[in-house]
Design an enzyme around this catalytic site. Sequence first.
Site, PDB file in Angstrom:
ATOM      1  N   ASP A 101       0.995  -1.177  -0.143  1.00  0.00           N
ATOM      2  CA  ASP A 101       0.045   0.010   0.039  1.00  0.00           C
ATOM      3  C   ASP A 101       0.991   1.213  -0.045  1.00  0.00           C
ATOM      4  O   ASP A 101       1.456   1.492   1.034  1.00  0.00           O
ATOM      5  CB  ASP A 101      -0.735  -0.132   1.488  1.00  0.00           C
ATOM      6  CG  ASP A 101      -2.334   0.737   0.867  1.00  0.00           C
ATOM      7  OD1 ASP A 101      -2.250   1.418   0.404  1.00  0.00           O
ATOM      8  OD2 ASP A 101      -3.354   0.074   1.539  1.00  0.00           O
ATOM      9  N   ASP A 203      -2.782   5.005  -2.378  1.00  0.00           N
ATOM     10  CA  ASP A 203      -3.850   5.324  -1.279  1.00  0.00           C
ATOM     11  C   ASP A 203      -4.000   6.794  -2.390  1.00  0.00           C
ATOM     12  O   ASP A 203      -3.067   7.687  -2.575  1.00  0.00           O
ATOM     13  CB  ASP A 203      -3.094   5.494  -0.163  1.00  0.00           C
ATOM     14  CG  ASP A 203      -4.052   5.889   0.978  1.00  0.00           C
ATOM     15  OD1 ASP A 203      -5.091   5.005   1.105  1.00  0.00           O
ATOM     16  OD2 ASP A 203      -3.908   7.220   1.604  1.00  0.00           O
ATOM     17  N   GLU A 245      -6.251   4.446  -5.855  1.00  0.00           N
ATOM     18  CA  GLU A 245      -7.367   4.676  -5.310  1.00  0.00           C
ATOM     19  C   GLU A 245      -7.918   6.076  -5.687  1.00  0.00           C
ATOM     20  O   GLU A 245      -7.141   6.995  -5.546  1.00  0.00           O
ATOM     21  CB  GLU A 245      -7.556   4.522  -3.833  1.00  0.00           C
ATOM     22  CG  GLU A 245      -8.522   4.876  -3.088  1.00  0.00           C
ATOM     23  CD  GLU A 245      -8.661   5.204  -1.433  1.00  0.00           C
ATOM     24  OE1 GLU A 245      -9.465   4.967  -0.948  1.00  0.00           O
ATOM     25  OE2 GLU A 245      -7.463   5.683  -1.319  1.00  0.00           O
ATOM     26  N   HIS A 319     -11.275  -1.981   3.712  1.00  0.00           N
ATOM     27  CA  HIS A 319     -11.160  -1.513   5.264  1.00  0.00           C
ATOM     28  C   HIS A 319     -11.904  -0.290   5.534  1.00  0.00           C
ATOM     29  O   HIS A 319     -11.795   0.129   6.628  1.00  0.00           O
ATOM     30  CB  HIS A 319      -9.758  -1.648   5.426  1.00  0.00           C
ATOM     31  CG  HIS A 319      -9.049  -0.423   4.654  1.00  0.00           C
ATOM     32  ND1 HIS A 319      -8.881  -0.450   3.221  1.00  0.00           N
ATOM     33  CD2 HIS A 319      -8.547   0.773   5.197  1.00  0.00           C
ATOM     34  CE1 HIS A 319      -8.238   0.654   2.883  1.00  0.00           C
ATOM     35  NE2 HIS A 319      -8.002   1.469   3.997  1.00  0.00           N
ATOM     36  N   ASP A 320     -12.527   0.450   4.522  1.00  0.00           N
ATOM     37  CA  ASP A 320     -13.035   1.647   4.825  1.00  0.00           C
ATOM     38  C   ASP A 320     -14.699   1.410   4.763  1.00  0.00           C
ATOM     39  O   ASP A 320     -15.405   2.599   4.874  1.00  0.00           O
ATOM     40  CB  ASP A 320     -12.622   2.799   3.770  1.00  0.00           C
ATOM     41  CG  ASP A 320     -11.212   3.172   3.850  1.00  0.00           C
ATOM     42  OD1 ASP A 320     -10.476   2.882   4.945  1.00  0.00           O
ATOM     43  OD2 ASP A 320     -10.684   3.606   2.780  1.00  0.00           O
TER      44      ASP A 320
HETATM   45  O1  TEU Z   1      -8.790   6.315   1.840  1.00  0.00           O
HETATM   46  C1  TEU Z   1      -9.287   7.331   1.558  1.00  0.00           C
HETATM   47  C2  TEU Z   1     -10.587   8.354   1.937  1.00  0.00           C
HETATM   48  O2  TEU Z   1     -10.923   9.331   1.125  1.00  0.00           O
HETATM   49  C3  TEU Z   1     -11.435   7.620   2.941  1.00  0.00           C
HETATM   50  O3  TEU Z   1     -10.915   8.197   4.102  1.00  0.00           O
HETATM   51  C4  TEU Z   1     -12.658   7.821   2.638  1.00  0.00           C
HETATM   52  O4  TEU Z   1     -13.059   9.110   2.511  1.00  0.00           O
HETATM   53  C5  TEU Z   1     -13.657   7.349   3.782  1.00  0.00           C
HETATM   54  O5  TEU Z   1     -13.048   6.236   4.442  1.00  0.00           O
HETATM   55  C6  TEU Z   1     -14.875   7.197   3.750  1.00  0.00           C
HETATM   56  O6  TEU Z   1     -15.780   8.070   4.482  1.00  0.00           O
HETATM   57  C7  TEU Z   1      -7.652   5.988   2.131  1.00  0.00           C
HETATM   58  C8  TEU Z   1      -7.573   4.856   2.794  1.00  0.00           C
HETATM   59  O7  TEU Z   1      -8.035   3.769   2.385  1.00  0.00           O
HETATM   60  C9  TEU Z   1      -7.827   5.235   4.344  1.00  0.00           C
HETATM   61  O8  TEU Z   1      -8.021   3.927   5.223  1.00  0.00           O
HETATM   62  C10 TEU Z   1      -7.106   6.138   4.800  1.00  0.00           C
HETATM   63  O9  TEU Z   1      -7.628   6.443   6.017  1.00  0.00           O
HETATM   64  C11 TEU Z   1      -6.829   7.359   3.950  1.00  0.00           C
HETATM   65  O10 TEU Z   1      -6.827   6.969   2.710  1.00  0.00           O
HETATM   66  C12 TEU Z   1      -5.850   8.445   4.402  1.00  0.00           C
HETATM   67  O11 TEU Z   1      -4.691   7.562   3.942  1.00  0.00           O
END
Ligand code: TEU
Length: 551
Positions: A101, A203, A245, A319-320
């Site tokens: 990642d 990311d 992403e 994971h989000d």
């Molecule tokens: O996620 C990008 C992101 O914009 C998320 O925070 C998303 O907006 C949120 O989960 C939905 O409400 C990436 C990663 O996948 C996330 O785990 C990280 O927290 C974020 O970037 C910062 O690195």
Amino acid sequence: MTEPSTRWWQTATVYQIYPRSFADSNGDGIGDIPGIISKLDYLARLGIGVIWLSPVFASPMDDNGYDISDYQAIAPEFGTLADFDRLIAEARARGIGILLDLVVNHTSDEHRWFVDARVSRASRYRDYYVWRDPAADGGPPTDLQSTFGGPAWTLDPATGQYYLHQFSRRQPDLNWENPELRAAIYQMMNWWLDRGIAGFRMDVINLIAKDVDRGITADGPKLHDYIQEMSRASFGNSEALTVGESWTATPEGALLYSGRDRHELSMVFQFEHVMAQWHETWGKWQPKPFDLVRLKSVLSRWQYALADDGWNSLFWGNHDLPRAVSKYGDDGRYRVQSAKMLAIALHFLKGTPYVYQGEELGMTNVPFTAMSQFRDIETLNMHRLHRDAGLPEADFIAGANANGRDNARTPMQWTAGPEAGFTTGTPWIEVNPNHVAINAEAALADENSVFATYRKLIALRRQLPVMVHGRYEAHLEDHQQVMAYSRVLPDARINVIANFSANTVTVTIPPAMRGAGTALVGNGAPVTTLGEELQLAPYQAFAVLVVMGAD
Ligand code: TEU
Ligand code: CA
């Protein structure tokens, strides 16, 4: 007719591991790399070809590793570099590659670059980050908000300027305008590629090229220049799988990232199908009734737009996001049926499928009842903001239980035993109580498990060129309960039908789908022939293969 040349990542399925929650080898309650190694046989049995590892780098863990303090060190709670090298070797021995990642929109505030940068305006690393003078009233330079709530600017008192952070204040944004910073990133990427990784998940790649003075934080004008430069300087001439992403990606934009003459990425993660189920004003914190027609129209638009060029990534969860079966299926009475249905509906689309850990077991959202059970920084920050705005706690918890990120982060359920077999200690976040029924041990012992359906789908992708290259054809686009589509090559066709509802539904089969074939996979009695009409059981789904020219 010959099929277009096939890249290895077009026939492989990716499995995402959130290391903190996967398997704990030493009883400290935190998943780790030796734990992952101990489960590689399980993953090989599932049949996946790639593991996307959420960050394992040194980090103060403000955002569970998405805040990196040293890109070339492994966080001690996850293991050592030697453990990581062993993971690569052991995975490779099972035909599995490892994706790292790449979190390069920001670092941790404990990264040595930032520690040095904030010492003085003359620091050699000052310009690696984004600094601006206070506004006339001493407040933040702009009113830009952070994704995790609150201003995206924090004042650094020692040097009298604000620094930019699109996420937590402990995740300062890097300044990609600086060529020295960019070169340092590429060098770091090559260091990992030389260790034998299979590629990168990138990311928030859409955020790296910002122009904050013009209010641009996503998809800045230099974004694609930077990605092309990155490709030339690192993975460009390799077979690496690269997936960026982007919460702002559109189908047209995705062609810029993944078009074959662009020399950028293999594919992007897009989120239009996710956001289509969010509340217009309140976003994900406010539940909204599920809308299948909308979901299908988004997925179809992506399928058609990338039909001849570019490549889709296919996923329900990560994971989000909430657990797929809880969000798009039924995690009660029809949990098994609907989890299989979702797998079938997704895996026959054109693109590379991603399975999030536990999805192959039909793991569900977690029913937390008190704020003390939540761990995620986004949820905790949002709770503070919603509380200050007067939202009752119970309402916030309902929203967090429906869509919060901790749903995906409760420990992987290996057994019915204590702490689901995840740890011999106390897990960093509570185990879902339903592990007594939903766990890998039970799934492996049951030939009709959700796991068995995933295993079948992953194997079919390696066997059937039409599943990889077939043209996508949408059917029944306005049907409110049923998704139907075909994948077509001159000599073969796959017809997929999925009932997204808890009702028995009678559908008129479109003429193009009618005829006899063989049952590929399903969650009910095998279906081989499609006539004019068909009655579907709740959450019934299946795929039929029709070989043209055969009788
Ligand atoms: O996620 C990008 C992101 O914009 C998320 O925070 C998303 O907006 C949120 O989960 C939905 O409400 C990436 C990663 O996948 C996330 O785990 C990280 O927290 C974020 O970037 C910062 O690195
Ligand atoms: Ca551990």
